[in-house]
Structures are given as structure tokens and as C-alpha cells.
Design a protein around this motif. Structure first.
Motif, mmCIF file in Angstrom:
data_model
loop_
_atom_site.group_PDB
_atom_site.id
_atom_site.type_symbol
_atom_site.label_atom_id
_atom_site.label_comp_id
_atom_site.label_asym_id
_atom_site.label_seq_id
_atom_site.Cartn_x
_atom_site.Cartn_y
_atom_site.Cartn_z
ATOM 1 N N VAL A 1 0.821 -1.216 0.000
ATOM 2 C CA VAL A 1 0.000 0.000 0.000
ATOM 3 C C VAL A 1 0.855 1.267 0.000
ATOM 4 O O VAL A 1 0.415 2.319 0.461
ATOM 5 C CB VAL A 1 -1.007 0.011 1.177
ATOM 6 N N ARG A 2 2.044 1.156 -0.563
ATOM 7 C CA ARG A 2 2.868 2.348 -0.753
ATOM 8 C C ARG A 2 2.113 3.306 -1.657
ATOM 9 O O ARG A 2 1.413 2.885 -2.584
ATOM 10 C CB ARG A 2 4.176 1.981 -1.436
ATOM 11 N N PRO A 3 2.255 4.593 -1.430
ATOM 12 C CA PRO A 3 1.542 5.540 -2.282
ATOM 13 C C PRO A 3 1.805 5.352 -3.779
ATOM 14 O O PRO A 3 0.879 5.398 -4.584
ATOM 15 C CB PRO A 3 2.046 6.902 -1.793
ATOM 16 N N ARG A 4 3.053 5.103 -4.160
ATOM 17 C CA ARG A 4 3.341 4.927 -5.595
ATOM 18 C C ARG A 4 2.677 3.672 -6.152
ATOM 19 O O ARG A 4 2.166 3.667 -7.264
ATOM 20 C CB ARG A 4 4.848 4.848 -5.835
ATOM 21 N N MET B 1 -1.035 4.296 -6.395
ATOM 22 C CA MET B 1 -1.308 5.317 -7.404
ATOM 23 C C MET B 1 -1.371 4.712 -8.801
ATOM 24 O O MET B 1 -2.185 5.133 -9.630
ATOM 25 C CB MET B 1 -0.217 6.394 -7.331
ATOM 26 N N VAL B 2 -0.546 3.717 -9.074
ATOM 27 C CA VAL B 2 -0.587 3.035 -10.373
ATOM 28 C C VAL B 2 -1.962 2.399 -10.577
ATOM 29 O O VAL B 2 -2.553 2.484 -11.656
ATOM 30 C CB VAL B 2 0.538 1.973 -10.458
ATOM 31 N N HIS B 3 -2.479 1.793 -9.522
ATOM 32 C CA HIS B 3 -3.810 1.172 -9.597
ATOM 33 C C HIS B 3 -4.892 2.222 -9.837
ATOM 34 O O HIS B 3 -5.819 1.998 -10.621
ATOM 35 C CB HIS B 3 -4.080 0.388 -8.314
ATOM 36 N N LEU B 4 -4.768 3.373 -9.187
ATOM 37 C CA LEU B 4 -5.748 4.451 -9.386
ATOM 38 C C LEU B 4 -5.709 4.959 -10.825
ATOM 39 O O LEU B 4 -6.756 5.141 -11.444
ATOM 40 C CB LEU B 4 -5.492 5.605 -8.410
ATOM 41 N N GLU C 1 0.077 14.263 -8.021
ATOM 42 C CA GLU C 1 1.055 15.321 -7.770
ATOM 43 C C GLU C 1 1.675 15.172 -6.379
ATOM 44 O O GLU C 1 2.901 15.234 -6.220
ATOM 45 C CB GLU C 1 0.382 16.685 -7.893
ATOM 46 N N SER C 2 0.846 14.952 -5.388
ATOM 47 C CA SER C 2 1.390 14.806 -4.037
ATOM 48 C C SER C 2 2.195 13.514 -3.889
ATOM 49 O O SER C 2 3.165 13.465 -3.131
ATOM 50 C CB SER C 2 0.279 14.882 -2.988
ATOM 51 N N THR C 3 1.822 12.475 -4.635
ATOM 52 C CA THR C 3 2.602 11.235 -4.606
ATOM 53 C C THR C 3 3.980 11.465 -5.211
ATOM 54 O O THR C 3 4.992 10.992 -4.676
ATOM 55 C CB THR C 3 1.874 10.122 -5.381
ATOM 56 N N ALA D 1 4.563 9.832 4.285
ATOM 57 C CA ALA D 1 3.296 10.017 3.569
ATOM 58 C C ALA D 1 2.353 8.856 3.859
ATOM 59 O O ALA D 1 1.146 9.051 4.018
ATOM 60 C CB ALA D 1 3.550 10.139 2.073
ATOM 61 N N PHE D 2 2.899 7.648 3.942
ATOM 62 C CA PHE D 2 2.078 6.478 4.259
ATOM 63 C C PHE D 2 1.439 6.644 5.631
ATOM 64 O O PHE D 2 0.240 6.419 5.806
ATOM 65 C CB PHE D 2 2.938 5.210 4.212
ATOM 66 N N PHE D 3 2.239 7.044 6.626
ATOM 67 C CA PHE D 3 1.701 7.167 7.984
ATOM 68 C C PHE D 3 0.811 8.393 8.155
ATOM 69 O O PHE D 3 0.031 8.462 9.100
ATOM 70 C CB PHE D 3 2.840 7.164 9.011
ATOM 71 N N ARG D 4 0.900 9.369 7.242
ATOM 72 C CA ARG D 4 -0.023 10.508 7.277
ATOM 73 C C ARG D 4 -1.342 10.194 6.593
ATOM 74 O O ARG D 4 -2.251 11.021 6.588
ATOM 75 C CB ARG D 4 0.615 11.727 6.617
ATOM 76 N N GLY D 5 -1.462 9.019 5.992
ATOM 77 C CA GLY D 5 -2.727 8.606 5.402
ATOM 78 C C GLY D 5 -2.858 8.863 3.916
ATOM 79 O O GLY D 5 -3.962 8.823 3.371
ATOM 80 N N HIS D 6 -1.741 9.130 3.249
ATOM 81 C CA HIS D 6 -1.809 9.410 1.810
ATOM 82 C C HIS D 6 -2.312 8.194 1.029
ATOM 83 O O HIS D 6 -3.139 8.335 0.118
ATOM 84 C CB HIS D 6 -0.433 9.850 1.311
ATOM 85 N N SER D 7 -1.841 7.014 1.405
ATOM 86 C CA SER D 7 -2.300 5.796 0.727
ATOM 87 C C SER D 7 -3.793 5.592 0.931
ATOM 88 O O SER D 7 -4.502 5.161 0.023
ATOM 89 C CB SER D 7 -1.539 4.571 1.238
ATOM 90 N N LEU D 8 -4.263 5.904 2.115
ATOM 91 C CA LEU D 8 -5.694 5.766 2.405
ATOM 92 C C LEU D 8 -6.522 6.708 1.539
ATOM 93 O O LEU D 8 -7.591 6.331 1.054
ATOM 94 C CB LEU D 8 -5.953 6.011 3.891
#
Length: 158
Positions: free
Chosen positions: A39-42, A45-48, A90-92, A105-112
Motif C-alpha cells: 500500500v505504498r503511495p506509488r 497510485m498506479v492502480h488508481l 502530484e502529491s505522490t 506520507a504512508f503514515f499521514r494517510g496518503h495511501s488511504l
């Protein structure tokens, strides 16, 4: 004298307990790193990006098949999701410079946030599928009615 037999028994228990604790710690660390990696942001993000692209293609395939009133809310939602996806991208990209930034970023909830956007894309995809199913059902019913009319005319003509 009875204390002497307890010492070898205690010593024989220590290595197995240390072994169990070590295995538990290693397993826990591997599990946590696997979850964070998945669940890394990158990665998410590819899935999104893929999901938004698929739903956009589906929408543009049916855009000319339906009247504008039915498609207006779907198009508005799609545009909102595309804008939100670009903001998240952009934020990712801003946080993908180092593993530490990515972990923060992961612990701030970016992935969520990205996962919530993916959920919105899935809901929109379901709405498009429902609209297509309703249209298919309407066409089948119209075809059955037309077939019945033709059969009646054939029967009347005979």
C-alpha cells in the motif's frame, strides 16, 4: 540438592524460547514490510491511474448511446475523480523522492486517500454498468414488443 536438576532444564528451555521469539519477530517484521510495500503511495497510485483510465474509456464508449440528462451526473463525477486523481498523483510524486518521505506520507494517510479515490472509481464503474444494463433491458423489451407486433401482423395476414 534438588536445585541442581532444575538448572539443566532451565538452560534447555532458554534456546527454544529465544528461537520462538526470534521467529515471531522476523515474521512480524516481514508481514509489516509486505503490507507497507503493498500500500505504498506509488504502488496504489498506479492502480488508481489504471482504474480511472478504464472507467473513462467505458464512459466515452457509451457517451453517444444515452441522452445527456442520464450522463450529466456520471460525467460530473468522472471529472471530479480525474481531478482528485491528478491532485493525488502530484502529491505522490512530491513524496516519492526518498523512502523516508514515502514512509511519512504512508503514515499521514496518503495511501488511504488514494484507496478512497479508487473506491469512488469503483462506484462510478458500477453506475455505468447499471446504466448499460438498464439500456440493454430496455432494448430487449423493445425488441420483444416489435417481434410480437410482427407476429400479430403475420397472423392477421394469414
Amino acid at each position: 540438592m534438588p536445585a541442581a536438576p532444575l538448572l539443566p532444564m532451565f538452560i534447555s528451555l532458554v534456546p527454544s524460547n529465544i528461537m520462538n521469539i526470534g521467529c515471531t519477530v522476523i515474521t512480524s517484521v516481514l508481514l509489516v514490510t509486505t503490507i507497507i510495500g503493498a500500500v505504498r503511495p506509488r504502488t496504489v497510485m498506479v492502480h488508481l491511474d489504471t482504474s480511472i483510465g478504464d472507467v473513462s474509456a467505458k464512459f466515452y464508449d457509451i457517451e453517444n448511446s444515452f441522452d445527456a440528462t442520464k450522463l450529466a451526473s456520471i460525467k460530473g463525477t468522472l471529472i471530479d475523480l480525474q481531478i482528485r486523481g491528478l491532485e493525488l498523483q502530484e502529491s505522490t510524486l512530491r513524496t516519492s523522492g526518498s523512502p523516508l518521505k514515502e514512509l511519512c506520507a504512508f503514515f499521514r494517510g496518503h495511501s488511504l486517500s488514494i484507496i478512497k479515490c479508487i473506491q469512488g472509481v469503483y462506484v462510478l464503474d458500477a453506475e455505468i454498468e447499471i446504466l448499460k444494463a438498464q439500456e440493454d433491458r430496455r432494448r430487449v423489451k423493445a425488441g420483444e414488443r416489435l417481434e410480437r407486433r410482427i407476429m400479430r401482423r403475420v397472423d392477421e395476414a394469414e
